[in-house]
Design a protein around this motif. Structure first.
Motif, PDB file in Angstrom:
ATOM      1  N   LEU A 328       0.819  -1.206   0.000  1.00 34.93           N
ATOM      2  CA  LEU A 328       0.000   0.000   0.000  1.00 34.93           C
ATOM      3  C   LEU A 328       0.856   1.261   0.000  1.00 34.93           C
ATOM      4  CD1 LEU A 328      -2.877  -0.869   2.531  1.00 34.93           C
ATOM      5  CD2 LEU A 328      -3.050  -0.676   0.050  1.00 34.93           C
ATOM      6  N   MET A 329       1.888   1.281   0.822  1.00 35.34           N
ATOM      7  CA  MET A 329       2.716   2.482   0.931  1.00 35.34           C
ATOM      8  C   MET A 329       3.647   2.648  -0.260  1.00 35.34           C
ATOM      9  SD  MET A 329       3.628   3.127   4.905  1.00 35.34           S
ATOM     10  CE  MET A 329       2.345   3.815   5.955  1.00 35.34           C
ATOM     11  N   TRP A 330       4.182   1.550  -0.771  1.00 35.52           N
ATOM     12  CA  TRP A 330       5.037   1.648  -1.951  1.00 35.52           C
ATOM     13  C   TRP A 330       4.231   2.133  -3.152  1.00 35.52           C
ATOM     14  CZ3 TRP A 330       4.475  -1.063  -6.555  1.00 35.52           C
ATOM     15  CH2 TRP A 330       5.490  -0.832  -7.508  1.00 35.52           C
ATOM     16  N   ALA A 331       3.024   1.591  -3.328  1.00 30.27           N
ATOM     17  CA  ALA A 331       2.180   2.005  -4.446  1.00 30.27           C
ATOM     18  C   ALA A 331       1.852   3.488  -4.343  1.00 30.27           C
ATOM     19  CB  ALA A 331       0.901   1.172  -4.481  1.00 30.27           C
ATOM     20  N   LYS A 332       1.585   3.943  -3.120  1.00 34.17           N
ATOM     21  CA  LYS A 332       1.264   5.360  -2.925  1.00 34.17           C
ATOM     22  C   LYS A 332       2.451   6.248  -3.359  1.00 34.17           C
ATOM     23  CE  LYS A 332       0.949   9.309  -0.414  1.00 34.17           C
ATOM     24  NZ  LYS A 332       0.317   9.990  -1.559  1.00 34.17           N
ATOM     25  N   ALA A 333       3.666   5.841  -2.963  1.00 30.36           N
ATOM     26  CA  ALA A 333       4.846   6.634  -3.280  1.00 30.36           C
ATOM     27  C   ALA A 333       5.240   6.506  -4.751  1.00 30.36           C
ATOM     28  CB  ALA A 333       6.011   6.211  -2.383  1.00 30.36           C
ATOM     29  N   TYR A 334       5.225   5.287  -5.270  1.00 30.55           N
ATOM     30  CA  TYR A 334       5.714   5.036  -6.628  1.00 30.55           C
ATOM     31  C   TYR A 334       4.780   5.607  -7.692  1.00 30.55           C
ATOM     32  CZ  TYR A 334       7.920   2.524 -10.501  1.00 30.55           C
ATOM     33  OH  TYR A 334       8.569   2.208 -11.675  1.00 30.55           O
ATOM     34  N   PHE A 335       3.473   5.424  -7.487  1.00 28.18           N
ATOM     35  CA  PHE A 335       2.487   5.893  -8.463  1.00 28.18           C
ATOM     36  C   PHE A 335       1.904   7.254  -8.107  1.00 28.18           C
ATOM     37  CE2 PHE A 335       2.279   1.188  -8.771  1.00 28.18           C
ATOM     38  CZ  PHE A 335       2.647   1.052 -10.105  1.00 28.18           C
ATOM     39  N   ARG A 336       2.387   7.823  -6.986  1.00 25.46           N
ATOM     40  CA  ARG A 336       1.932   9.147  -6.540  1.00 25.46           C
ATOM     41  C   ARG A 336       0.403   9.195  -6.401  1.00 25.46           C
ATOM     42  NH1 ARG A 336       6.233  12.481  -6.658  1.00 25.46           N
ATOM     43  NH2 ARG A 336       8.013  11.871  -7.960  1.00 25.46           N
ATOM     44  N   ILE A 337      -0.140   8.199  -5.729  1.00 28.04           N
ATOM     45  CA  ILE A 337      -1.586   8.146  -5.517  1.00 28.04           C
ATOM     46  C   ILE A 337      -1.962   9.136  -4.423  1.00 28.04           C
ATOM     47  CG2 ILE A 337      -3.520   6.653  -4.887  1.00 28.04           C
ATOM     48  CD1 ILE A 337      -1.771   4.249  -5.699  1.00 28.04           C
TER      49      ILE A 337
END
Length: 438
Positions: A328-337
Motif C-alpha cells: 500500500l505504501m510503496w504504491a502510494k509513493a511510486y504511483f503518486r496516488i
C-alpha cells in the motif's frame, strides 16, 4: 459480535456479565488480567500525514495545524470546507484510515476471522502513524511527543471516566494499578463485567510506546534504513521461536510492540522516500513472500488456537501486515496516488474528513455503542410493528444500529478531540462550532 456471542435471545435482554465473558473469549483483544484468558495462548490483538501532509490514523492524535484531518485513530484536524480541502492533505491516507476504522467496527460486530486477511486495519493504522510521526520529528522531539500526548490523553480520560465509573457501580474494586487509567503505559485494569469496553486499550498503549520511542527509532533507522526495516521483524520471531517473554503487562507490551514494529518503521521508510527508490520487482517479491509466510503460518497453526484469525496469531499478523502495508505504501509513493478525485464527491469527502478528525472518538466509543445496541434492539421486540417489519435478529441490523450510536457519540463526545488539539470545539468537523454552555 454475533447475537449468540452477545448472549442474545429474542425478546429478552442479555445480561451484561454474560456478554462480557462471551465476547472476551471470542475475540483476541483481551489480556490476561482480572481473570481473563491471556491474549497469546502459547505465551501468555484484536478492534492514524504528510506534505502533502500525511495524517496519522484509530485510534492518531496529532493533526497538522488547522488543516489536518486525521489522527491515528485519532489525529484530527478538520477541514473547514469539504469542497476545498486543506492544502497538503493526502486523501489516500485519509481514506485508508477511514476504511480501517470501519473494518474494526465490522470485525467487532460479526467476528469474521477473515477480516484481518482482507484488510489488516491495525497494521495499516500503525504504518500511517509512523509516517506522520517521522514528519513531525522535523521539530524538537520533546515538543512532538508532548503534542501527541496532549491530543491522545484527554479523549482517553473523558472516555475512561465513564467506563471506570460504570465498573465501580457494578462492584469493581480497583488497586494501585488504577494509575494506568491516567497514563496507559501498561494495560489499564478493569472488571470482567466491563472487559468488552476496555480491552481495546491495547492499541492506545502500544501507540503510546511507539510515540515515546520514535525519536530513538528514527535515528537508528536513518543510520541504515533497509537493514533496520527488515530487522524490525526480528523481535516477533524471537518471541515466537526463542523466548516468549515475561508474563503480565510487560509481556503483552512486548508482543504487541513487536507485532507492529515493522509497520511503524515502514512509515518512516515511506516518509524518507526509501520505498519509492526500491525496484518494483523487489517490492512485489518481498511483499509476496511476507504475505505468503503470514498466510501459511495462520492456517498451519489454526489448530493451536482454534482459528486462523490473525489477531490470535501474532507472527502471522506481523508478516501479513508487513507485506500488505508495504504494498500500500510503496504504491502510494511510486504511483503518486493521492485520491484527489475524492473532492469531486463532497458528501463522501466529508465522511472521510469526519472519520479522520474523530478517529480517537470512534475507536474508543465503538465498543460501547455495540454493547448498547443489544439491549436497545431487545426493546424493539416490545413494539409489534418493529417485530413484524424489522430484521431484529439480523447482525446487519445490529451493525446499523451500532453505527447510529457511534454517530451519536461523535456528536456528543467528539468535541473533546478539538479541545485536546487546541481547536474550536465543533459538533462535526467542518460544521458549526459546538456550544459548550447554555
Amino acid at each position: 459480535m454475533s447475537w449468540e456471542q452477545q448472549g442474545y435471545e429474542s425478546g429478552h435482554q442479555p445480561g451484561h456479565q454474560q456478554q462480557s465473558y462471551a465476547y472476551d473469549y471470542e475475540y483476541g483483544y483481551g489480556y490476561g488480567y482480572g481473570g481473563q484468558q491471556p491474549r497469546y495462548p502459547d505465551h501468555g490483538q484484536a478492534t492514524a500525514p504528510l506534505p502533502v501532509v500525511e495524517p496519522e490514523p484509530v485510534p492518531e492524535p496529532e493533526p497538522e495545524p488547522e488543516a489536518a484531518v486525521g489522527p491515528e485513530p485519532g489525529e484530527g484536524a478538520a477541514e473547514e470546507k469539504p469542497k476545498a480541502p486543506s492544502a497538503g492533505r493526502d486523501r489516500y491516507f485519509d481514506t485508508l484510515r477511514a476504511v480501517a476504522l470501519i473494518r474494526v467496527v465490522t470485525y467487532h460486530t460479526f467476528g469474521w476471522a477473515w477480516c484481518g486477511l482482507v484488510f489488516p486495519s491495525m497494521g495499516i493504522m500503525f504504518g500511517l502513524a509512523g509516517t506522520l510521526m517521522a514528519k513531525s520529528l522535523q521539530r524538537p522531539p520533546l515538543t512532538v511527543v508532548r503534542g501527541r500526548l496532549r491530543r491522545l490523553l484527554p479523549p482517553f480520560w473523558f472516555w475512561g471516566f465513564f467506563v471506570v465509573l460504570a465498573m465501580l457501580v457494578h462492584g469493581w474494586i480497583p488497586h494501585w494499578d488504577l494509575v494506568y487509567w491516567i497514563v496507559p503505559f501498561g494495560d489499564p485494569p478493569g472488571s470482567q463485567w466491563g472487559v468488552q469496553a476496555w480491552e481495546i486499550l491495547w492499541y492506545l498503549r502500544t501507540y503510546l510506546w511507539f510515540v515515546l520511542l520514535s525519536p530513538l527509532l528514527l535515528k537508528v533507522f536513518r543510520l541504515a534504513p533497509l537493514p533496520v526495516l527488515f530487522l524490525s521483524l526480528a523481535p516477533i520471531l524471537v518471541l515466537n521461536l526463542v523466548w516468549s517473554g515475561p508474563d503480565g503487562r510487560l509481556g503483552n507490551e512486548m508482543w504487541d510492540f513487536s507485532t507492529y514494529l515493522f509497520c511503524w518503521i515502514l512509515g518512516f521508510a515511506h516518509r524518507d522516500g526509501v520505498l519509492q527508490r526500491l525496484r518494483p520487482a523487489l517490492v512485489v517479491a518481498l511483499s509476496s513472500a511476507a504475505l505468503g509466510y503470514g498466510g501459511w503460518y495462520a492456517f498451519a497453526h489454526q489448530g493451536e488456537v482454534g482459528t486462523y484469525d490473525l489477531d490470535e496469531i501474532p507472527l502471522a499478523q506481523a508478516f501479513w501486515s508487513a507485506g500488505y502495508v508495504m504494498l500500500l505504501m510503496w504504491a502510494k509513493a511510486y504511483f503518486r496516488i493521492d485520491f484527489a478525485w475524492l473532492t469531486r464527491f463532497p458528501r463522501l469527502d466529508r465522511v472521510v474528513t469526519v472519520f479522520n478528525a474523530r478517529a480517537v472518538t470512534i475507536y474508543l466509543w465503538h465498543e460501547i455503542a455495540l454493547i448498547l445496541a443489544v439491549p436497545l434492539i431487545d426493546q424493539f421486540w416490545n413494539v409489534p410493528a418493529f417485530e413484524t417489519y424489522l430484521p431484529l435478529e439480523s447482525q446487519w441490523f445490529m451493525f446499523g444500529v451500532g453505527w447510529v450510536l457511534i454517530a451519536a457519540f461523535v456528536l456528543v463526545c467528539g468535541w473533546v478531540e478539538d479541545v485536546a488539539g487546541k481547536k474550536k470545539p465543533r459538533l462535526v468537523p467542518g460544521g458549526r462550532a459546538a456550544r459548550m454552555g447554555p
